[in-house]
Motif scaffolding. Structure first.
Motif, mmCIF file in Angstrom:
data_model
loop_
_atom_site.group_PDB
_atom_site.id
_atom_site.type_symbol
_atom_site.label_atom_id
_atom_site.label_comp_id
_atom_site.label_asym_id
_atom_site.label_seq_id
_atom_site.Cartn_x
_atom_site.Cartn_y
_atom_site.Cartn_z
ATOM 1 N N HIS A 1 -10.169 -19.708 -10.748
ATOM 2 C CA HIS A 1 -8.881 -19.065 -11.019
ATOM 3 C C HIS A 1 -9.100 -17.735 -11.749
ATOM 4 N N MET A 2 -8.721 -16.653 -11.105
ATOM 5 C CA MET A 2 -8.784 -15.317 -11.706
ATOM 6 C C MET A 2 -7.648 -14.481 -11.122
ATOM 7 N N CYS A 3 -6.424 -14.768 -11.566
ATOM 8 C CA CYS A 3 -5.272 -14.062 -11.011
ATOM 9 C C CYS A 3 -5.150 -12.633 -11.524
ATOM 10 N N CYS A 4 -5.807 -12.339 -12.643
ATOM 11 C CA CYS A 4 -5.696 -10.997 -13.219
ATOM 12 C C CYS A 4 -7.003 -10.637 -13.931
ATOM 13 N N GLY A 5 -7.058 -9.403 -14.392
ATOM 14 C CA GLY A 5 -8.242 -8.951 -15.115
ATOM 15 C C GLY A 5 -8.500 -9.752 -16.379
ATOM 16 N N GLY A 6 -7.427 -10.218 -17.020
ATOM 17 C CA GLY A 6 -7.588 -11.032 -18.227
ATOM 18 C C GLY A 6 -8.301 -12.341 -17.944
ATOM 19 N N ASP B 1 -15.939 -11.540 -9.939
ATOM 20 C CA ASP B 1 -15.224 -10.705 -8.984
ATOM 21 C C ASP B 1 -13.830 -11.290 -8.818
ATOM 22 N N GLN B 2 -12.868 -10.653 -9.451
ATOM 23 C CA GLN B 2 -11.503 -11.139 -9.409
ATOM 24 C C GLN B 2 -10.974 -11.177 -7.976
ATOM 25 N N ASN C 1 -3.998 -20.748 -18.636
ATOM 26 C CA ASN C 1 -2.652 -20.299 -18.278
ATOM 27 C C ASN C 1 -2.217 -19.217 -19.264
ATOM 28 N N SER C 2 -2.657 -17.993 -19.019
ATOM 29 C CA SER C 2 -2.382 -16.935 -19.992
ATOM 30 C C SER C 2 -1.270 -15.973 -19.607
ATOM 31 N N CYS C 3 -0.758 -16.079 -18.368
ATOM 32 C CA CYS C 3 0.258 -15.098 -17.961
ATOM 33 C C CYS C 3 1.105 -15.640 -16.811
ATOM 34 N N GLY C 4 2.076 -14.866 -16.409
ATOM 35 C CA GLY C 4 2.917 -15.245 -15.283
ATOM 36 C C GLY C 4 2.134 -15.411 -13.992
ATOM 37 N N GLY C 5 1.078 -14.640 -13.849
ATOM 38 C CA GLY C 5 0.220 -14.776 -12.670
ATOM 39 C C GLY C 5 -0.461 -16.134 -12.630
#
Length: 176
Positions: free
Chosen positions: A33-38, A59-60, A120-124
């Motif tokens: 799981h890598m929905c964003c740079g964070g 690699d996101q 689970n850090s963001c909406g993404g």
């Protein structure tokens, strides 16, 4: 002949006394799981803190994490660290290391299941969570919220199928 025997014994002693070095292990994890740079930075940070792990590259775009482990034990420590951070990935069927099934899930139909411990850090992350569970037959809803690592999934579905779908989506979960 005596010199030959002495030299052979000396070489054998050196080989026996030399520290054994396990071969480095190249690891490629897919579907992390890598929905964003964070998320990608968090995966890299976790792997970078594991003793015996070097050459971390994430690699996101392809949701892939690569690293070199000193040996299979270091590779397993890396997977355990990722799981503790709520991440899961596909090891390509490695027989030397694997994500442990520590979810506590029992197969069978349920009307709701609370899962916890996932990244689970963001909406993404929430969107990715929902995308992962949408194919589970019988799931009708969830209450996942950004920055909350626990969610209840509702409907009438097989609990083990839900956990498997989340793992395939890159989330490592435990059931409450």
């Amino acid at each position: 002949m005596t010199k030959f025997a002495t030299m052979t014994a000396a070489v054998c002693a050196l080989v026996w006394a030399a520290p054994s070095r396990a071969a480095e292990t190249k690891v490629e994890l897919k579907n992390v799981h890598m929905c964003c740079g964070g998320c990608a930075k968090e995966v890299a940070k976790i792997l970078g803190q594991v003793e015996g792990v070097t050459g971390v590259a994430v690699d996101q775009k392809t949701t892939t994490a690569r690293f070199t482990a000193a040996d299979a034990k270091a590779a397993q420590r890396a997977l355990d660290a990722l799981a503790s951070g709520g991440f899961h990935g596909d090891t390509g069927g490695s027989k030397e290391f694997a994500f442990k099934d520590d979810s506590g899930v029992k197969p069978g139909k349920v009307k709701s299941l609370t899962v916890t411990g996932f990244h689970n850090s963001c909406g993404g992350c929430v969107a990715s969570f929902r995308d992962a569970i949408k194919g589970v037959k019988g799931v009708t809803g969830d209450n996942a919220k950004a920055k909350v690592g626990t969610a209840e999934v509702t409907g009438e579905f097989d609990a083990a199928e839900l956990v498997e779908a989340l793992n395939k989506g890159g989330f490592h979960v435990k059931v409450k």
